[in-house]
Scaffold this motif. Sequence first.
Motif, PDB file in Angstrom:
ATOM      1  N   ASP A  21      -1.128  16.639  39.112  1.00  0.00           N
ATOM      2  CA  ASP A  21      -1.914  16.747  37.897  1.00  0.00           C
ATOM      3  C   ASP A  21      -3.048  15.724  38.027  1.00  0.00           C
ATOM      4  N   ASP A  22      -3.646  15.331  36.929  1.00  0.00           N
ATOM      5  CA  ASP A  22      -4.763  14.386  36.999  1.00  0.00           C
ATOM      6  C   ASP A  22      -4.364  13.008  37.521  1.00  0.00           C
ATOM      7  N   ALA A  23      -3.066  12.643  37.387  1.00  0.00           N
ATOM      8  CA  ALA A  23      -2.672  11.273  37.674  1.00  0.00           C
ATOM      9  C   ALA A  23      -1.614  11.101  38.756  1.00  0.00           C
ATOM     10  N   ALA A  24      -0.853  12.164  39.097  1.00  0.00           N
ATOM     11  CA  ALA A  24       0.280  11.962  39.995  1.00  0.00           C
ATOM     12  C   ALA A  24       0.638  13.232  40.761  1.00  0.00           C
ATOM     13  N   VAL A  25       1.310  13.046  41.895  1.00  0.00           N
ATOM     14  CA  VAL A  25       1.886  14.162  42.646  1.00  0.00           C
ATOM     15  C   VAL A  25       3.067  14.689  41.827  1.00  0.00           C
ATOM     16  N   THR A  26       3.147  16.009  41.688  1.00  0.00           N
ATOM     17  CA  THR A  26       4.219  16.619  40.892  1.00  0.00           C
ATOM     18  C   THR A  26       5.109  17.556  41.700  1.00  0.00           C
ATOM     19  N   PRO A  47      -8.514  13.107  43.553  1.00  0.00           N
ATOM     20  CA  PRO A  47      -8.275  11.849  44.269  1.00  0.00           C
ATOM     21  C   PRO A  47      -6.796  11.609  44.613  1.00  0.00           C
ATOM     22  N   VAL A  48      -5.876  12.015  43.751  1.00  0.00           N
ATOM     23  CA  VAL A  48      -4.445  11.848  44.042  1.00  0.00           C
ATOM     24  C   VAL A  48      -4.071  12.645  45.287  1.00  0.00           C
ATOM     25  N   LEU A  49      -4.531  13.886  45.374  1.00  0.00           N
ATOM     26  CA  LEU A  49      -4.200  14.723  46.526  1.00  0.00           C
ATOM     27  C   LEU A  49      -4.955  14.308  47.782  1.00  0.00           C
ATOM     28  N   ASP A  50      -6.157  13.786  47.623  1.00  0.00           N
ATOM     29  CA  ASP A  50      -6.879  13.260  48.790  1.00  0.00           C
ATOM     30  C   ASP A  50      -6.060  12.128  49.420  1.00  0.00           C
ATOM     31  N   ARG A  51      -5.507  11.269  48.570  1.00  0.00           N
ATOM     32  CA  ARG A  51      -4.684  10.158  49.036  1.00  0.00           C
ATOM     33  C   ARG A  51      -3.373  10.677  49.628  1.00  0.00           C
ATOM     34  N   ALA A  52      -2.775  11.687  48.996  1.00  0.00           N
ATOM     35  CA  ALA A  52      -1.525  12.264  49.511  1.00  0.00           C
ATOM     36  C   ALA A  52      -1.731  12.834  50.912  1.00  0.00           C
ATOM     37  N   ARG A  53      -2.849  13.498  51.119  1.00  0.00           N
ATOM     38  CA  ARG A  53      -3.138  14.066  52.445  1.00  0.00           C
ATOM     39  C   ARG A  53      -3.183  12.962  53.499  1.00  0.00           C
ATOM     40  N   VAL A  54      -3.880  11.879  53.209  1.00  0.00           N
ATOM     41  CA  VAL A  54      -3.992  10.766  54.150  1.00  0.00           C
ATOM     42  C   VAL A  54      -2.616  10.165  54.430  1.00  0.00           C
ATOM     43  N   GLU A  55      -1.845   9.904  53.368  1.00  0.00           N
ATOM     44  CA  GLU A  55      -0.544   9.256  53.550  1.00  0.00           C
ATOM     45  C   GLU A  55       0.437  10.163  54.292  1.00  0.00           C
ATOM     46  N   GLU A  66       6.165   4.026  54.424  1.00  0.00           N
ATOM     47  CA  GLU A  66       6.446   4.180  53.001  1.00  0.00           C
ATOM     48  C   GLU A  66       5.229   4.760  52.307  1.00  0.00           C
ATOM     49  N   PHE A  67       5.499   5.479  51.227  1.00  0.00           N
ATOM     50  CA  PHE A  67       4.418   6.112  50.480  1.00  0.00           C
ATOM     51  C   PHE A  67       4.042   5.244  49.295  1.00  0.00           C
ATOM     52  N   ASP A  68       2.764   5.242  48.992  1.00  0.00           N
ATOM     53  CA  ASP A  68       2.233   4.468  47.878  1.00  0.00           C
ATOM     54  C   ASP A  68       1.471   5.418  46.957  1.00  0.00           C
ATOM     55  N   LEU A  69       2.133   6.501  46.596  1.00  0.00           N
ATOM     56  CA  LEU A  69       1.511   7.541  45.772  1.00  0.00           C
ATOM     57  C   LEU A  69       2.116   7.555  44.378  1.00  0.00           C
ATOM     58  N   PRO A  70       1.297   7.792  43.361  1.00  0.00           N
ATOM     59  CA  PRO A  70       1.887   8.007  42.043  1.00  0.00           C
ATOM     60  C   PRO A  70       2.591   9.369  42.038  1.00  0.00           C
ATOM     61  N   VAL A  71       3.826   9.385  41.548  1.00  0.00           N
ATOM     62  CA  VAL A  71       4.630  10.606  41.531  1.00  0.00           C
ATOM     63  C   VAL A  71       5.190  10.804  40.135  1.00  0.00           C
ATOM     64  N   ARG A  72       5.148  12.038  39.635  1.00  0.00           N
ATOM     65  CA  ARG A  72       5.762  12.381  38.344  1.00  0.00           C
ATOM     66  C   ARG A  72       6.840  13.416  38.623  1.00  0.00           C
ATOM     67  N   LEU A  73       8.096  13.020  38.382  1.00  0.00           N
ATOM     68  CA  LEU A  73       9.235  13.888  38.654  1.00  0.00           C
ATOM     69  C   LEU A  73       9.812  14.403  37.339  1.00  0.00           C
ATOM     70  N   GLU A  74       9.830  15.715  37.177  1.00  0.00           N
ATOM     71  CA  GLU A  74      10.389  16.335  35.974  1.00  0.00           C
ATOM     72  C   GLU A  74      11.811  16.785  36.270  1.00  0.00           C
TER      73      GLU A  74
END
Length: 163
Positions: A21-26, A47-55, A66-74
């Motif tokens: 979403d706008d703030a985190a990997v879901t 920007p979140v997904l651009d960072r996810a691709r790099v990591e 280790e990953f340094d990504l914001p993640v939102r787990l439902e």
Amino acid sequence: MTNVFLIRLDSPIGRIEVLADDAAVTGLSIERDGALPHDGAPERSNPVLDRARVELDEYFAGARTEFDLPVRLEGTEFQQAVWAELGRLGWGEAISYGSLAAAVGRPGSARAIGGAVGANPVPIIVGCHRVLAADGRITGYSGGEGVPTKLWLLGHERIGFAA
């Protein structure tokens, strides 16, 4: 309603699809039988997904442990507890279903733990591949092509397991 963003990337275990979403990997899906859940949808990064691709690229290259990504787990409160415990595991560390059950205060609930592990919406980033049977055997994996995908991830992180 929040915006949904989507990227796909190639990896040694097949194509990967990452949602945010706008703030985190879901969500993260690993290709199974040549398909991803949203193959028909156009990619739309942020920007979140651009960072996810790099990591993720760095992880698969062996340059990131280790990953340094914001993640939102439902998920349910129980699932959230299991996923939080998985998130504490580091590169090359493994845990048994029973030990994971004890860690979340539910000893004896290894089967329920297995269900929560299998429902992890962001495999790899939250390392559900690091869960093994009490005797070190691989009991299954819900991502990608199943056990072969888990074998690759365990080998990549040099995690030993029983045959």
